[in-house]
Design an enzyme around this catalytic site. Structure first.
Site, mmCIF file in Angstrom:
data_model
loop_
_atom_site.group_PDB
_atom_site.id
_atom_site.type_symbol
_atom_site.label_atom_id
_atom_site.label_comp_id
_atom_site.label_asym_id
_atom_site.label_seq_id
_atom_site.Cartn_x
_atom_site.Cartn_y
_atom_site.Cartn_z
ATOM 1 N N TYR A 32 -8.019 -8.050 7.801
ATOM 2 C CA TYR A 32 -9.081 -7.406 7.032
ATOM 3 C C TYR A 32 -10.296 -8.337 6.947
ATOM 4 O O TYR A 32 -10.397 -9.313 7.693
ATOM 5 C CB TYR A 32 -8.535 -6.970 5.673
ATOM 6 C CG TYR A 32 -7.459 -5.916 5.809
ATOM 7 C CD1 TYR A 32 -7.742 -4.690 6.402
ATOM 8 C CD2 TYR A 32 -6.150 -6.158 5.406
ATOM 9 C CE1 TYR A 32 -6.757 -3.723 6.565
ATOM 10 C CE2 TYR A 32 -5.156 -5.195 5.571
ATOM 11 C CZ TYR A 32 -5.461 -3.984 6.150
ATOM 12 O OH TYR A 32 -4.494 -3.033 6.334
ATOM 13 N N ASN A 48 -3.972 -5.542 13.154
ATOM 14 C CA ASN A 48 -5.401 -5.208 13.173
ATOM 15 C C ASN A 48 -6.193 -6.041 14.183
ATOM 16 O O ASN A 48 -7.377 -6.316 14.003
ATOM 17 C CB ASN A 48 -6.022 -5.305 11.778
ATOM 18 C CG ASN A 48 -5.663 -4.123 10.902
ATOM 19 O OD1 ASN A 48 -5.582 -2.997 11.384
ATOM 20 N ND2 ASN A 48 -5.429 -4.363 9.624
ATOM 21 N N ASN A 70 -3.816 -10.097 7.313
ATOM 22 C CA ASN A 70 -3.629 -8.823 8.017
ATOM 23 C C ASN A 70 -4.865 -8.269 8.715
ATOM 24 O O ASN A 70 -4.983 -7.061 8.916
ATOM 25 C CB ASN A 70 -3.084 -7.761 7.051
ATOM 26 C CG ASN A 70 -1.705 -8.117 6.538
ATOM 27 O OD1 ASN A 70 -1.099 -9.087 6.991
ATOM 28 N ND2 ASN A 70 -1.207 -7.364 5.581
ATOM 29 N N THR A 110 0.845 -1.197 0.000
ATOM 30 C CA THR A 110 0.000 0.000 0.000
ATOM 31 C C THR A 110 0.878 1.244 0.000
ATOM 32 O O THR A 110 1.709 1.423 0.882
ATOM 33 C CB THR A 110 -0.933 0.000 1.226
ATOM 34 O OG1 THR A 110 -1.768 -1.149 1.151
ATOM 35 C CG2 THR A 110 -1.791 1.250 1.244
ATOM 36 N N HIS A 145 -7.236 -10.675 -0.801
ATOM 37 C CA HIS A 145 -6.509 -10.280 0.410
ATOM 38 C C HIS A 145 -7.203 -10.916 1.615
ATOM 39 O O HIS A 145 -8.169 -10.396 2.148
ATOM 40 C CB HIS A 145 -6.499 -8.756 0.539
ATOM 41 C CG HIS A 145 -5.477 -8.237 1.522
ATOM 42 N ND1 HIS A 145 -4.934 -9.023 2.505
ATOM 43 C CD2 HIS A 145 -4.905 -7.005 1.660
ATOM 44 C CE1 HIS A 145 -4.073 -8.306 3.213
ATOM 45 N NE2 HIS A 145 -4.023 -7.079 2.706
#
Length: 380
Positions: A186, A240, A184, A29, A181
């Site tokens: 998400y 996260n 992480n 990112t 994805h």
């Protein structure tokens, strides 16, 4: 070329394409898309790394819908303007001799209702359950707020449909495939993790139910891209605010990976534990530290296996030679070395110094190249 890294430079069949070597560029990112539309500076960035030898480029996370992520200026793929902009990038990457996958991204509960894109979306922050993540750094919002309590999504099929529409757009844009994805912390991970998913319907509870969402997304992507679908997973968690006890982690990801592998995916990326993405709450690290490759690689019978997180070219070559990986996915070193593969081939050091203040944004909107496309190549 050193004999120690020779295994990196064999071609590899992925789905219905063949990549020229086994050094992939992982999603990174970089916050260079004001207004969510890719631009010429991003094109320059990806083409530099294609010319620099990347076997497979995976884009930065591409948002499938407007979301108020803590990463402002992330690109999207939900409208024709975005599709046209991505098409220029894919064409140029192909001309430069590389292949490129789109990483499809929904951040779920780690979004914020006050972020500009979330306001434009006109919908709440959605997640499996109304459970907030701890932490969060929304630097572009006043007061540095953290994560908020999300709204439990009523019908997950609506988001699965959004993933499928994003895949259709990615195909129109000329991508060779798509990577889900699933790492992480998400949305995919939020459904998998029993701490963020407390649903009592078919989408929560048992390992099978918590795995359902991610598997159904993969099936939807396959309807568009066939064999050219992949998934990225980080079973150790941490980032996260996700992570389960060890046995539950092993049970959950062993089931998910086994079922995903039955779908005839192009590859599965296994992200190893990284202290850099671990977080600490109340004096305890959040991640569930275990050997990701040893725990899950043996379950993958059909897909190719990429290993990611802190992998050096030399270690990656050994992982490939030992049969523990089919390829490697490098992240941070690709930021600072647009010619990374060329350097490895010619025995040049990876010695560019990272421009830390400008990794996620240039000096200004008019000078986004700083810290992005201004790293020098080696002399050959």
């Amino acid at each position: 070329m050193s004999p120690e890294t020779a295994s990196l430079f064999q071609p590899l069949e992925l789905g219905n394409i063949t990549i020229r070597n086994r050094v992939g560029m992982s999603a990174l990112t970089r916050n260079r898309a004001p207004g969510t539309v890719p631009n010429d500076i991003m094109d320059e960035y990806y083409v530099q790394r294609a010319v620099g030898g990347a076997g497979l480029i995976v884009t930065e996370g591409i948002l499938i819908t407007r979301q108020g992520t803590e990463w402002p200026h992330a690109p999207g793929i939900w409208n024709s303007e975005q599709v046209s902009a991505w098409k220029k990038i894919t064409n140029d990457v192909h001309t430069a001799g590389s292949h490129i996958y789109a990483q499809l991204w929904h951040v779920g509960r780690v979004s914020h209702p006050d972020a500009p894109e979330q306001k434009l979306a006109g919908v709440p922050v959605y997640a499996p359950s109304a459970i907030s993540a701890r932490g969060g750094k929304f630097r572009h919002l006043p007061g540095l707020p953290g994560y908020v309590t999300p709204t439990a999504v009523d019908d997950p099929w609506t988001i699965i449909k959004q993933f499928k529409e994003a895949a259709a757009n990615a195909k129109e844009a000329g991508f060779d495939g798509v990577e889900l994805h699933g790492a992480n912390g998400y949305l995919i991970t939020q459904f998998l993790d029993s701490n963020s998913n407390k649903r009592t319907d078919q989408w929560g509870g048992s390992v099978e139910n918590r795995s359902r969402f991610g598997l159904e997304v993969l099936k939807a992507l396959i309807e568009v891209f066939g064999k050219n679908v992949a998934v990225k997973l980080s079973p150790a968690g941490g980032y996260n605010d996700v992570g389960m006890p060890l046995q539950e982690t092993l049970d959950t990801f062993s089931y998910f990976i086994t079922e995903a592998d039955k779908l005839n995916l192009a590859y599965i990326t296994l992200v190893r534990y990284s202290a850099l993405t671990d977080v600490e709450f109340e004096g305890k690290k959040r991640a569930t530290i275990h050997d990701i490759v040893e725990s899950y690689r043996h379950l993958i019978k059909n897909a190719k296996v990429f290993v990611n997180a802190g992998v050096t070219p030399e270690e990656g070559a050994k992982l490939i030679s030992d049969g523990k990986a089919d390829a490697i996915s490098i992240g941070f070193s690709w930021i600072t070395h647009p010619d990374l593969v060329k350097r490895v081939q010619h025995g040049k050091p990876l010695n560019n110094i990272p421009d830390i203040p400008h990794l996620q944004w240039g000096k200004s909107e008019k000078d986004l190249r700083v810290g992005y496309t201004d790293y020098p190549e080696a002399e050959y």
